[in-house]
Structures are given as C-alpha cells and as structure tokens.
Write an enzyme that holds these catalytic residues in place. Structure first.
Site, PDB file in Angstrom:
ATOM      1  CD  GLU A 183      -2.682  -1.353   2.490  1.00 55.91           C
ATOM      2  OE1 GLU A 183      -2.781  -0.343   3.214  1.00 55.91           O
ATOM      3  OE2 GLU A 183      -3.309  -2.391   2.705  1.00 55.91           O
ATOM      4  CD  GLU A 229      -5.534   1.854   3.377  1.00 54.32           C
ATOM      5  OE1 GLU A 229      -6.038   1.413   4.426  1.00 54.32           O
ATOM      6  OE2 GLU A 229      -4.307   1.899   3.174  1.00 54.32           O
ATOM      7  CB  CYS A 255      -6.790   4.492   5.785  1.00 51.91           C
ATOM      8  SG  CYS A 255      -8.131   3.747   6.728  1.00 51.91           S
ATOM      9  CB  CYS A 276      -8.243   0.511   8.904  1.00 54.86           C
ATOM     10  SG  CYS A 276      -7.849   0.346   7.155  1.00 54.86           S
ATOM     11  CB  CYS A 277     -12.050   2.571   5.493  1.00 56.54           C
ATOM     12  SG  CYS A 277     -10.669   2.093   4.423  1.00 56.54           S
TER      13      CYS A 277
END
Length: 211
Positions: free
Chosen positions: A27, A43, A45, A130-131
């Site tokens: 990532e 991503e 995040c 996690c988002c």
C-alpha cells in the site's frame, strides 16, 4: 524533513483526486510519476492520513498549499470512499475499474481473492475495517481543520458553514461563516469582538479570479 516529504508527495506522487499510494504491494508509493489509473491503490485511509499530515504542517507555517491539499483530498480522494448514507466504504479508490481485469489478476488465483467485491461496490464491513473508524474520526474532527489563529490574526483554511469562538487575552471572539461552497463561490463572514484583528483567507490554488 516533513516538508521535503510533503513536497515529494504533492509534486510527484499525488493523483488528481488527491489519492496517494499507487501500489497495492505494501500500500505504498513507488517512483515519481508512477500513477496508473487501474492499478491505483489510493486507500481511503491514506487520503485521510494526507489530510492529517497537511493540517499538521499548516500549524507550523501558514501556507495555502496545505489547505489546498486538504480541500482536494476532502472533496475527491476521501469522499469517493464513502457512500451517500455513510454506512458503506471503499477500501481502495482506483481511478479506472473493469471487473474483467480483476478476474485476470495473475498475482493470485481467483479463489484466493475474497476481496474482489470490495473493489466494485462499497461494503459495510470487511476483513481489515480500518476505513470506517478513520472516516468517523475525520468527520468528527473536521472543525479543527477550518481555522487557526495566532495573536491578532485569524486564518480561514476551509470554506463551510460553521461558527468558531475563542478567547485571545481579554477578547471573546466569535466568527460565523455562511456559504454553499463548493457549489457556490460566495462566502460570508460575520465577526464579533474582533476589531483591529487581521482576517486571512485562503485563495485556492485553482482560483485565478477572486474579489
């Protein structure tokens, strides 16, 4: 060191949406100008992280570039990861997507790709969720990225309906901002208790005509 990293990101590794991180391997960033559309990882995040990073740098020095990046990410790279009802999310936000490409991904056999649906539709929960909490965290703290002040100067970094109140010495200051931005460029401020103070407003980098 932070400024050098920031300049490298915005000059060489930033998508037009404000998304960052072009590689799904780690990532991560790769080399300058490696910004493929369909392989973009970008991503949600990471977009949020760039808002946090830019806002912290803005606290070290008032420069419109930091506010510009926050605006670019907020209305594009971040917003694309969130459904209209706020209940479903994209983990990644590629700029171009075709299901047939995903099925022919040679990195992994199809049976080892349970994440395929996440790329074509927003979902409420996934293996590494996690988002959702990061989205909530950003929205809850959004007011903290609009204004800063120092001494007799108040700085406006983001444009949205809001009210801010603070004390400076014996002063009790209150400011109200009214706008339909970005749908409308008209922005109104009402200040109370701020006689003799300086009001600084960010002129967006994309804006070539203002008054």
């Amino acid at each position: 060191a932070c400024e050098a990293l920031f300049q490298d990101i915005v000059r060489h590794k930033l998508y037009i949406t404000g998304g960052i991180g072009s590689s799904k391997h780690g990532e991560a960033f790769t080399i300058p100008y490696d910004l493929p559309n369909k392989e973009a990882y970008t991503e949600t995040c990471a977009a949020i992280g760039l808002i946090f990073f830019s806002s912290r740098l803005l606290l070290s020095q008032v420069d419109s570039i930091y506010g510009d990046v926050v605006e670019q990410v907020l209305y594009n790279g971040f917003l694309s990861g969130l459904s209209l009802d706020g209940k479903a999310f994209f983990y990644t936000n590629p700029l171009e997507l075709c299901p047939e490409w995903l099925e022919k991904d040679v990195d992994k056999p199809k049976e080892d790709q349970p994440w395929l649906p996440w790329l074509t539709q927003r979902v409420k929960v996934f293996g590494c969720s996690c988002c959702p909490p990061n989205v909530t965290r950003l929205l809850a703290s959004l007011g903290g990225y609009q204004y800063t002040y120092e001494g007799d100067a108040l700085w406006v970094h983001q444009y949205m309906d809001s009210t801010a109140a603070w004390e400076s010495g014996s002063r009790r200051i209150r400011m109200t901002q009214s706008t339909q931005y970005p749908a409308d460029g008209r922005i109104q401020f009402r200040l109370e208790g701020a006689a003799g103070m300086t009001l600084g407003v960010r002129i967006p980098g994309w804006c070539h005509s203002f008054r």
